[in-house]
Scaffold this active site. Structure first.
Site, PDB file in Angstrom:
ATOM      1  N   THR A  22       0.990  -1.281  -0.061  1.00  0.00           N
ATOM      2  CA  THR A  22       0.224   0.001   0.316  1.00  0.00           C
ATOM      3  C   THR A  22       0.909   1.523  -0.101  1.00  0.00           C
ATOM      4  O   THR A  22       0.083   1.668  -1.026  1.00  0.00           O
ATOM      5  CB  THR A  22      -1.523   0.430   1.286  1.00  0.00           C
ATOM      6  OG1 THR A  22      -1.710  -0.660   1.274  1.00  0.00           O
ATOM      7  CG2 THR A  22      -1.618   1.029   1.829  1.00  0.00           C
TER       8      THR A  22
ATOM      9  N   ASP B  34       1.558  -6.278  -4.791  1.00  0.00           N
ATOM     10  CA  ASP B  34       0.685  -6.395  -3.398  1.00  0.00           C
ATOM     11  C   ASP B  34       1.085  -7.403  -2.170  1.00  0.00           C
ATOM     12  O   ASP B  34       1.518  -7.970  -3.040  1.00  0.00           O
ATOM     13  CB  ASP B  34      -0.844  -6.748  -4.010  1.00  0.00           C
ATOM     14  CG  ASP B  34      -1.812  -6.563  -2.822  1.00  0.00           C
ATOM     15  OD1 ASP B  34      -2.077  -5.866  -2.706  1.00  0.00           O
ATOM     16  OD2 ASP B  34      -1.481  -7.185  -1.774  1.00  0.00           O
ATOM     17  N   SER B  35       1.496  -7.237  -1.393  1.00  0.00           N
ATOM     18  CA  SER B  35       2.562  -8.728  -0.660  1.00  0.00           C
ATOM     19  C   SER B  35       1.141  -9.101  -0.285  1.00  0.00           C
ATOM     20  O   SER B  35       2.189 -10.720   0.192  1.00  0.00           O
ATOM     21  CB  SER B  35       2.604  -7.914   0.614  1.00  0.00           C
ATOM     22  OG  SER B  35       2.000  -7.759   1.569  1.00  0.00           O
ATOM     23  N   SER B  36       0.359  -9.750  -1.048  1.00  0.00           N
ATOM     24  CA  SER B  36      -0.759 -11.258  -0.869  1.00  0.00           C
ATOM     25  C   SER B  36       0.110 -11.821  -2.048  1.00  0.00           C
ATOM     26  O   SER B  36      -0.924 -13.569  -2.409  1.00  0.00           O
ATOM     27  CB  SER B  36      -2.154 -10.721  -0.883  1.00  0.00           C
ATOM     28  OG  SER B  36      -2.173  -9.618  -2.682  1.00  0.00           O
TER      29      SER B  36
ATOM     30  N   THR C 237       1.442  -4.930   3.970  1.00  0.00           N
ATOM     31  CA  THR C 237       1.736  -5.601   5.229  1.00  0.00           C
ATOM     32  C   THR C 237       0.928  -6.288   5.672  1.00  0.00           C
ATOM     33  O   THR C 237       1.253  -7.504   7.115  1.00  0.00           O
ATOM     34  CB  THR C 237       0.644  -4.392   6.052  1.00  0.00           C
ATOM     35  OG1 THR C 237      -0.527  -4.634   5.756  1.00  0.00           O
ATOM     36  CG2 THR C 237       1.047  -2.678   6.236  1.00  0.00           C
ATOM     37  N   ASP C 238       0.555  -7.111   4.517  1.00  0.00           N
ATOM     38  CA  ASP C 238      -0.160  -8.588   4.579  1.00  0.00           C
ATOM     39  C   ASP C 238       0.197  -9.747   4.764  1.00  0.00           C
ATOM     40  O   ASP C 238      -0.354 -10.208   6.006  1.00  0.00           O
ATOM     41  CB  ASP C 238      -1.146  -8.457   3.292  1.00  0.00           C
ATOM     42  CG  ASP C 238      -2.494  -8.017   2.771  1.00  0.00           C
ATOM     43  OD1 ASP C 238      -2.905  -7.041   3.919  1.00  0.00           O
ATOM     44  OD2 ASP C 238      -3.000  -7.886   2.433  1.00  0.00           O
TER      45      ASP C 238
ATOM     46  N   GLN D  47      -3.560 -21.339  18.860  1.00  0.00           N
ATOM     47  CA  GLN D  47      -4.401 -20.347  18.108  1.00  0.00           C
ATOM     48  C   GLN D  47      -4.409 -19.271  19.046  1.00  0.00           C
ATOM     49  O   GLN D  47      -4.305 -17.688  18.810  1.00  0.00           O
ATOM     50  CB  GLN D  47      -6.230 -20.806  18.010  1.00  0.00           C
ATOM     51  CG  GLN D  47      -5.947 -22.490  17.033  1.00  0.00           C
ATOM     52  CD  GLN D  47      -7.985 -22.253  17.345  1.00  0.00           C
ATOM     53  OE1 GLN D  47      -8.537 -21.896  17.448  1.00  0.00           O
ATOM     54  NE2 GLN D  47      -7.885 -23.761  16.375  1.00  0.00           N
TER      55      GLN D  47
HETATM   56  N1  ASP Z   1      -2.707  -5.421   0.097  1.00  0.00           N
HETATM   57  C1  ASP Z   1      -2.221  -4.845   1.090  1.00  0.00           C
HETATM   58  C2  ASP Z   1       0.350  -4.978   1.264  1.00  0.00           C
HETATM   59  O1  ASP Z   1       0.139  -6.142   1.475  1.00  0.00           O
HETATM   60  C3  ASP Z   1      -1.981  -4.112   2.199  1.00  0.00           C
HETATM   61  C4  ASP Z   1      -0.489  -3.171   2.972  1.00  0.00           C
HETATM   62  O2  ASP Z   1       0.601  -2.921   2.229  1.00  0.00           O
HETATM   63  O3  ASP Z   1      -1.426  -2.271   3.828  1.00  0.00           O
HETATM   64  O4  ASP Z   1       0.014  -5.818  -0.159  1.00  0.00           O
END
Ligand code: ASP
Length: 350
Positions: A12, A54-56, A86-87, A266
């Protein structure tokens, strides 16, 4: 001027767009120079584009490339900053911490909840704090976010829409960046700077829940080489055969096939203790590996690395239970960092 390598991977932080359209990766370095020019007064910053994702989309193969790149480039700098979504930030930080051993300089990962180009973005301060921490922080793989520096492999993303997105539930912060920046000494590098870039991604992360049909994970066994089980609480799961959903056969068959099973919790705080309840004891009898207070993401990545370097489930188990980069607490389950420690119960973490 001290030298910092800034390796951009995406997230992001470097995106543009947003409602009504979707946020998308955008040209980051131009925005960086416009929006955070003071970064270049702190250090001589060399910008390198690793990816713009995107880190996903992050994958183990990219971790191996990233670790090899940092291993090659880091000796020419005083520290490195890796910008990342952040993901999957906690996964990447764990991976780098296991792959880069004996780190001679800080490697600081950061990201943001709002893009750098937006008003009220948290990206600018996170970047400045990350560069500062790459110069003055501990020689570890850390995550710098919302004025705190965390041991990367201890973190979890806990918030989607607030700026304090990360926490380190079982380990104290390594730095606080308030009016002054203060840092803990962190890990002492053991041995020379070495790269362990191999990973075996043929692992599965299973969460136990009421109603889980054991036939489902049993059907997975022919396709995997290692399993992480997110058990309840101290390491519990159903084992009563009369209730029809016992997971004990899963442990037994995994053992027969030579598939190591790592048990983590968990629960957000503390860790598993497989000596406490019957199901934990049953798991141990079947050769399960207690993951102590490893986060599920750190356990998964560490298992990928264990499988790439060790053959027998016993050797994998020993590797999982020995700290590589301060990722787990040895001995008794840890006391949460926010609670006062009782005398004689000091957690021991290397
Ligand atoms: N979807 C974004 C990512 O992980 C979220 C972020 O960066 O906060 O690339």
């Amino acid at each position: 001027m001290p030298k910092v390598l800034l390796l951009h991977t995406g997230g992001t932080l470097g995106m543009a767009g947003g409602r009504p359209s979707a946020l998308r990766p955008a040209a980051f370095f131009r925005t960086l120079k416009q929006r955070a020019p003071e970064l270049f007064h702190l250090a001589d910053i060399e910008l390198e584009l690793f990816s713009n994702l995107d880190s996903s989309e992050m994958q183990p193969e990219l971790w191996s490339r990233m670790a090899a790149h940092l291993h090659r480039r880091l000796p020419d700098f005083d520290g490195a900053v890796v910008t990342h979504g952040t993901d999957t930030l906690a996964y990447t930080a764990s991976a780098l911490s296991f792959m880069l051993r004996g780190l001679p300089r800080p490697v600081v990962l950061t990201g943001s909840q709002r893009p750098l180009g937006e008003i009220r973005s948290d990206a600018r301060l996170n970047l400045i704090d990350a560069v500062l921490s790459a110069l003055h922080g501990p020689r570890e793989v850390t995550i710098c976010f919302d004025s705190h520096l965390y041991r990367g492999n201890r973190t979890r993303k806990v918030k989607v829409a607030e700026y304090d997105a990360f926490e380190s539930p079982n380990f104290p912060v390594l730095g606080t960046l308030g009016v002054d920046a203060t840092y803990e000494p962190g890990l002492r590098p053991k041995g020379p700077f070495r790269l362990f870039e191999r990973l075996d991604p043929r692992v599965f992360l299973l969460k136990t829940y009421p109603g889980l049909d054991p036939a489902l994970p049993l059907a997975l066994l022919p396709h995997i080489r290692g399993l992480v089980l997110e058990a309840y609480g101290a390491g519990n799961f159903p084992i009563d055969p009369s209730l029809g959903r016992s997971l004990r056969p899963l442990f037994a068959q995994a053992r027969e096939r030579g598939i190591p099973v790592v048990v983590v919790s968990q629960a957000y705080r503390n860790g598993v203790d497989l000596t406490l309840y019957e199901s934990g004891a049953a798991a141990r009898e079947e050769g399960a590996i207690g993951g102590a207070d490893l986060t599920p993401s750190a356990a998964l990545v560490k298992l990928m690395q264990a499988l790439a370097y060790h053959r027998s489930p016993e050797a994998v188990g020993r590797f999982i239970q020995t700290p590589v980069a301060g990722e787990l607490t040895l001995g008794r389950p840890p006391v949460p960092p926010s609670e006062p420690r009782k005398r004689g119960r000091k957690p021991h973490s290397r």
